[in-house]
Scaffold this motif. Structure first.
Motif, PDB file in Angstrom:
ATOM      1  N   PRO A 150       0.581 -18.324   6.354  1.00 18.74           N
ATOM      2  CA  PRO A 150       1.683 -17.451   5.907  1.00 18.74           C
ATOM      3  C   PRO A 150       2.946 -18.290   5.679  1.00 18.74           C
ATOM      4  O   PRO A 150       3.140 -19.261   6.400  1.00 18.74           O
ATOM      5  N   ARG A 205       2.889 -12.329   6.316  1.00 18.37           N
ATOM      6  CA  ARG A 205       1.729 -12.026   7.158  1.00 18.37           C
ATOM      7  C   ARG A 205       1.128 -10.653   6.852  1.00 18.37           C
ATOM      8  O   ARG A 205       1.851  -9.705   6.527  1.00 18.37           O
ATOM      9  N   ASP A 265       0.119  -8.629   9.013  1.00 14.15           N
ATOM     10  CA  ASP A 265       0.775  -7.691   9.938  1.00 14.15           C
ATOM     11  C   ASP A 265       1.985  -7.022   9.278  1.00 14.15           C
ATOM     12  O   ASP A 265       2.195  -5.808   9.415  1.00 14.15           O
ATOM     13  N   ARG A 268      -6.658  -6.435   8.960  1.00 17.10           N
ATOM     14  CA  ARG A 268      -5.901  -6.649  10.197  1.00 17.10           C
ATOM     15  C   ARG A 268      -6.749  -6.303  11.423  1.00 17.10           C
ATOM     16  O   ARG A 268      -6.753  -7.039  12.419  1.00 17.10           O
ATOM     17  N   ALA A 310      -2.409 -12.375  11.372  1.00 19.30           N
ATOM     18  CA  ALA A 310      -1.472 -13.506  11.301  1.00 19.30           C
ATOM     19  C   ALA A 310      -1.656 -14.330  10.027  1.00 19.30           C
ATOM     20  O   ALA A 310      -0.901 -15.269   9.783  1.00 19.30           O
ATOM     21  N   ASP A 359      -1.794 -15.010   5.797  1.00 19.60           N
ATOM     22  CA  ASP A 359      -1.034 -14.573   4.627  1.00 19.60           C
ATOM     23  C   ASP A 359      -1.716 -13.355   3.998  1.00 19.60           C
ATOM     24  O   ASP A 359      -2.951 -13.250   4.029  1.00 19.60           O
TER      25      ASP A 359
END
Ligand code: NAD
Length: 299
Positions: free
Chosen positions: A232, A235, A237, A271, A277, A279
């Protein structure tokens, strides 16, 4: 001309280089980050480092927040110990994080009560845009506050647009995240598709980028996707968080976003498999998995 002091809170992937660019543009920058090692780059660039958000914000002309999510911004800005408590009337609070539009509106209302001018000014352009000061900045809030913050924005980006009242910047940013996720999803599908037909994906990308299928995602992400480099950047997330903002805001407005809903599910699935975590271009892994192709999730 007196020095303009900027408190910069949140010195991560985006905030770190943005704060350094403000130093280069001649602002007096005092930064704070929860994990202190993140502040080292600002110190190296000639900025000052504070021991707390309150210490950074006290006496600042402008406070910028660049934090992960709505609860982070709320905890730093609002309530007991929040920076609004120490900001002087007439100063500017510019939240550049990507958060919920309704939270942005609440920040603006609370700021107004204490005489602080608040803008929501989320950005697009990624880490590269932050480093090169070429961000797109979409700004919500009062016109007069926008004009006052203009020199700050000009040091960070090349496309700066006042899109409407408080919260409007976050609404446009949500639309931006809808488009980017959708395009990454389609680029991923196309890469899996050409590979399955035995076509060299590098050659395919070269020609696709020059036609109507061309896009910034294709230009900036395809090469690293093909190299399976998912460092990343932005991310999974965070994009998952943003697609939650998009789907909630679309529902609130009674707007159907069928493609957005689908790509939100794909990002959530990626995820859930432990790839938060990576990219967001790692969406390729999810599309490969669905077609039984590519490397396994753990390899
Ligand atoms: P990041 O996680 O790299 O940076 C956030 C920083 O905030 C971290 O260094 C963290 O330690 C710090 N932090 C968290 N809580 C804090 C607190 N209470 N006080 C002080 N510091 C705190 O995230 P990022 O990639 O820089 O993204 C920041 C925001 O910008 C997010 O809302 C994201 O969605 C948005 N954004 C990111 C990108 C990108 O490409 N990375 C692009 C556009 C917008």
């Amino acid at each position: 001309m007196s020095t303009h002091t900027i408190a910069f809170i949140g010195l991560g992937v985006m905030g770190g280089p943005m704060a350094a660019n403000l130093v280069r543009a001649g602002f007096d920058v005092v930064g704070y980050n929860r994990s202190p090692q993140r502040a080292q780059a600002l110190a190296a660039a000639g900025g000052r480092v504070a021991a707390s958000a309150i210490e950074a914000a006290t006496g600042a002309d402008t406070v910028i927040t660049m934090l992960p999510d709505s609860p982070d911004v709320e905890s730093v800005v609002l309530g007991e110990g929040g920076v609004l408590e120490c900001m002087r009337p007439g100063s500017l609070l510019v939240d550049m994080s990507t958060i919920r539009p309704d939270v942005a509106r609440r920040l603006a209302e609370t700021g107004r009560d204490s005489g602080v001018r608040v803008l929501d000014a989320p950005v697009s352009g990624g880490e590269q845009g932050a480093v090169e000061a070429k961000l797109s900045i979409m700004v919500g809030g009062e016109e007069e506050a926008f004009e006052a913050a203009r020199p700050v924005f000009d040091a960070l980006g090349t496309t700066v647009v006042h899109v409407g009242p408080a919260g409007a910047g976050q609404t446009v940013k949500a639309a931006n995240q809808l488009i980017v996720a959708g395009v990454i999803g389609l680029v991923s599908e196309a890469l899996v598709f050409v590979d399955a037909h035995g076509v060299d994906p590098d050659q395919a990308v070269r020609v696709l980028a020059g036609g109507l299928a061309g896009s910034t995602v294709l230009d900036r992400k395809a090469a690293s996707m093909l190299a399976r480099d998912f460092t990343p950047g932005f991310r999974v997330d965070l994009h998952h968080k943003d697609l939650g903002i998009v789907t909630a805001a679309a529902r609130e407005a009674g707007v159907a976003i069928p493609l957005g809903g689908l790509v939100a599910t794909l990002m959530g699935s990626l995820r859930a498999q432990g790839h938060g975590a990576l990219d967001h271009s790692a969406l390729l892994l999810e599309l490969e998995r669905m077609s039984g192709r590519g490397e396994t999730a753990d390899s």
